[in-house]
Each structure stands twice: as C-alpha cells, then as structure tokens.
Design an enzyme around this catalytic site. Structure first.
Site, PDB file in Angstrom:
ATOM      1  N   ASN A   9       1.102  -1.623  -0.201  1.00  0.00           N
ATOM      2  CA  ASN A   9      -0.327  -0.581   0.375  1.00  0.00           C
ATOM      3  C   ASN A   9       0.581   1.116  -0.039  1.00  0.00           C
ATOM      4  OD1 ASN A   9      -1.535   1.651   0.429  1.00  0.00           O
ATOM      5  ND2 ASN A   9      -2.357   1.202   2.409  1.00  0.00           N
ATOM      6  N   LYS A  11      -0.218   4.377  -0.530  1.00  0.00           N
ATOM      7  CA  LYS A  11      -0.845   5.038   0.358  1.00  0.00           C
ATOM      8  C   LYS A  11      -0.054   6.654  -0.959  1.00  0.00           C
ATOM      9  CE  LYS A  11       0.712   3.610   5.232  1.00  0.00           C
ATOM     10  NZ  LYS A  11       0.309   3.643   5.844  1.00  0.00           N
ATOM     11  N   HIS A  94      -9.507   0.878   4.770  1.00  0.00           N
ATOM     12  CA  HIS A  94      -7.862   1.572   5.469  1.00  0.00           C
ATOM     13  C   HIS A  94      -8.279   2.044   7.219  1.00  0.00           C
ATOM     14  CE1 HIS A  94      -4.235   2.445   6.166  1.00  0.00           C
ATOM     15  NE2 HIS A  94      -3.674   1.189   5.696  1.00  0.00           N
ATOM     16  N   GLU A  96      -7.074   4.317   7.508  1.00  0.00           N
ATOM     17  CA  GLU A  96      -6.260   5.952   7.286  1.00  0.00           C
ATOM     18  C   GLU A  96      -7.359   6.694   6.892  1.00  0.00           C
ATOM     19  OE1 GLU A  96      -3.022   5.504   5.338  1.00  0.00           O
ATOM     20  OE2 GLU A  96      -1.656   5.085   7.412  1.00  0.00           O
ATOM     21  N   GLU A 169      -5.064  -5.342  10.751  1.00  0.00           N
ATOM     22  CA  GLU A 169      -4.221  -4.150  11.251  1.00  0.00           C
ATOM     23  C   GLU A 169      -4.465  -3.212  12.041  1.00  0.00           C
ATOM     24  OE1 GLU A 169      -2.352  -2.856   6.328  1.00  0.00           O
ATOM     25  OE2 GLU A 169      -4.015  -1.520   6.590  1.00  0.00           O
ATOM     26  N   GLY A 175       2.855   2.069  10.433  1.00  0.00           N
ATOM     27  CA  GLY A 175       3.132   3.479  10.390  1.00  0.00           C
ATOM     28  C   GLY A 175       4.437   3.775  11.630  1.00  0.00           C
ATOM     29  N   SER A 215       3.550  -2.383   9.949  1.00  0.00           N
ATOM     30  CA  SER A 215       4.994  -2.195  10.744  1.00  0.00           C
ATOM     31  C   SER A 215       5.939  -3.049  10.189  1.00  0.00           C
ATOM     32  CB  SER A 215       5.180  -1.687  12.610  1.00  0.00           C
ATOM     33  OG  SER A 215       5.170  -0.305  11.812  1.00  0.00           O
TER      34      SER A 215
HETATM   35  C1  PEP Z   1      -0.866   0.261   5.817  1.00  0.00           C
HETATM   36  O1  PEP Z   1      -1.153   1.153   4.973  1.00  0.00           O
HETATM   37  O2  PEP Z   1      -1.496  -0.730   5.785  1.00  0.00           O
HETATM   38  C2  PEP Z   1       0.066  -0.241   6.674  1.00  0.00           C
HETATM   39  C3  PEP Z   1      -0.082  -1.232   7.394  1.00  0.00           C
HETATM   40  O3  PEP Z   1       1.615   0.489   7.229  1.00  0.00           O
HETATM   41  P1  PEP Z   1       3.008   0.379   8.011  1.00  0.00           P
HETATM   42  O4  PEP Z   1       3.469  -1.005   7.118  1.00  0.00           O
HETATM   43  O5  PEP Z   1       3.690   1.907   6.931  1.00  0.00           O
HETATM   44  O6  PEP Z   1       2.281   0.437   9.143  1.00  0.00           O
END
Ligand code: PEP
Length: 260
Positions: A9, A11, A94, A96, A169, A175, A215
C-alpha cells in the site's frame, strides 16, 4: 491451501514518474517469485501507467479506495466501474480512511458490496485503536468491523471466498515502527476466521486469506508469516523501498513453501 498474499500500500506517496521508477526497479525480480500472490496499490493517478507496465507479468494491481456509487455527481471520487478496467483489487476500510476521513462501517459495507458487484476483489482492513487494545476491546471492535463490513453479503452469490481478502491491521501498529507480535496477530486473525465461520461457514472461513498489516519490514516478516493462521501481509512504508519489498515477498515465499 490458501495462496500466500503480499500487497504493497503506497498510500499518498510517489508521483507518476516515481511510481514507474519503483515498478521498474522491482518488476523482474518480483515477477519471478512464485507461490505468492503479489499486489501493488499505488495512488489512483498511477494506476493506468502501472497497469501497462504489469501486462504479461504475475504482479497484480490494486487501488487504495473507491466510492460506493457506480457513477454520478460525486466530484473527486473514483468508482468501482472505473477501477475494474485498471485493477483487480481495492483496499477498503483502511484505518486511515476510517479515522482521517470519517468512513463509517456502513460506508465500508456499501463499498465492499459495490466492489464485489463489479468484480473487484476487496482487501478489507479491520483493526482496533490503541485505547481499545489497552482496554481489552480488540475482539469487540474487530467483530463489529467485520460483521458490519460484510453485512448482507451472500457468499454463494458473490463467491466471496475467492474474491475477498481480509487484512488485520491494528491501528496502533500502522506506520508506527512498532508491530504487533506474531502471536498477538495470529490470535486476532484466528478470531476473525471464527467470525467469518459464524457469518458464513467453516469452509469459506478456512479458504479466505487473512493478512497482517502494521509496520511489517524485511526484519520482522518471518515472525508473522511463520504463523499458520497468517496468510501474508499488507505492507505500507516498507513497500516503497524496492529491496525491502522484494525481501518481504521472497521471505514469504520461502517460509510458506515449507510444510508446517
Ligand atoms: C498500511 O498502510 O496498511 C500499513 C500497514 O502501513 P505500515 O506498513 O507503514 O505500517
């Protein structure tokens, strides 16, 4: 047998030129990795260019969001009807989107239905926030998100098992540079699988891929992927670095190839 799955992803990162460069850097090596379904989710504006670059390869394309209506007066929005010409997957729900843009569970449900109706495969994200985790509400929150997102979806009609991927997640891990532990993630993923079994049936729940996201890096992917419950990863930040992403997919292929 669930085919392992790794999606990147990106983003709101990469211009079209940068996106093309990143694909150029990973294309050949990623294409050759067998035994893992590999999906790139760049920003909308790069989908058409990357779709061209991926033609004839084993790498698939996904979008990061979409509107639930097919078309109409929704300035600035993108629909499933538009996306299905360009990509196979779409990330929905997601955190976000839920927390920065006020996306409700009902909206996610409409989006999942619209995507499936148009033949797009949703990567449905669910996960609890830090305070929910710390107050022991993970199960309640994840159950509510999964059941609301999939409300009214009949597995027989839409062959959901083939077309849906779920990503667990935890919001506190996204992040953050601080991932969940493999055991924690596997326990919640097991719970999600049991919710899916209650919602539909055990066979469907067993055949659906459920990923961990938050992460993930080349240094910790093994911790997740070595858990039999975890079928792959949704990777944010680390998917923007060619070597990192290739290493994550490579390690996933190697670990999942070994009999448990
Ligand atoms: C994500 O955006 O779905 C995600 C898991 O981000 P990150 O790996 O940067 O934590």
């Amino acid at each position: 047998m669930r085919v392992p799955f790794v999606a990147g992803n990106w983003k709101m990162n990469t211009t079209v030129t940068e996106a093309e460069e990143l694909v150029y850097d990973i294309l050949d090596t990623l294409d050759r990795i067998k035994g893992v379904e590999k999906v790139l989710c760049p920003p909308f504006v790069s989908l058409a260019a990357i779709n061209m670059m991926l033609q004839g390869s084993s790498i698939k394309l996904g979008a990061q969001n979409m509107h639930f209506e097919i078309k109409g007066a929704y300035t600035g929005e993108i629909s499933s009807l538009m996306l299905r010409e360009l990509c196979e997957f779409v990330i929905l729900g997601h955190s976000e989107r839920r927390w920065y843009f006020g996306e409700t569970g009902e909206m996610v449900n409409k989006k999942v239905k619209a995507a499936l109706n148009q033949g797009l495969k949703p990567i449905l994200c669910v996960g609890e926030r830090l305070e929910e985790n710390e107050t022991g509400r993970t199960e309640e929150v994840v159950r509510e998100q999964v059941t609301t997102a999939l409300n009214g979806i009949k597995p027989t009609v839409l062959s959901v098992a083939k077309n849906l991927v779920v990503a667990y997640e935890p919001v506190w891990a996204i992040g953050a540079g601080k991932a969940a532990s493999g055991k924690q993630a596997a326990a919640t993923i097991k719970l999600i699988r049991s919710i899916l079994a209650e919602l539909w049936n055990k066979d469907i729940a067993q055949s659906l891929r459920i990923l961990y996201g938050g992460s993930v890096t080349s240094n910790n992917i093994v911790e997740f992927i070595s858990q039999p419950e975890i079928d792959g990863a949704l990777v944010g930040g680390a998917s923007l670095k060619a070597e990192e992403f290739l290493s994550i997919v490579n390690q996933t292929a190697e670990i999942k190839e070994k009999p448990v």
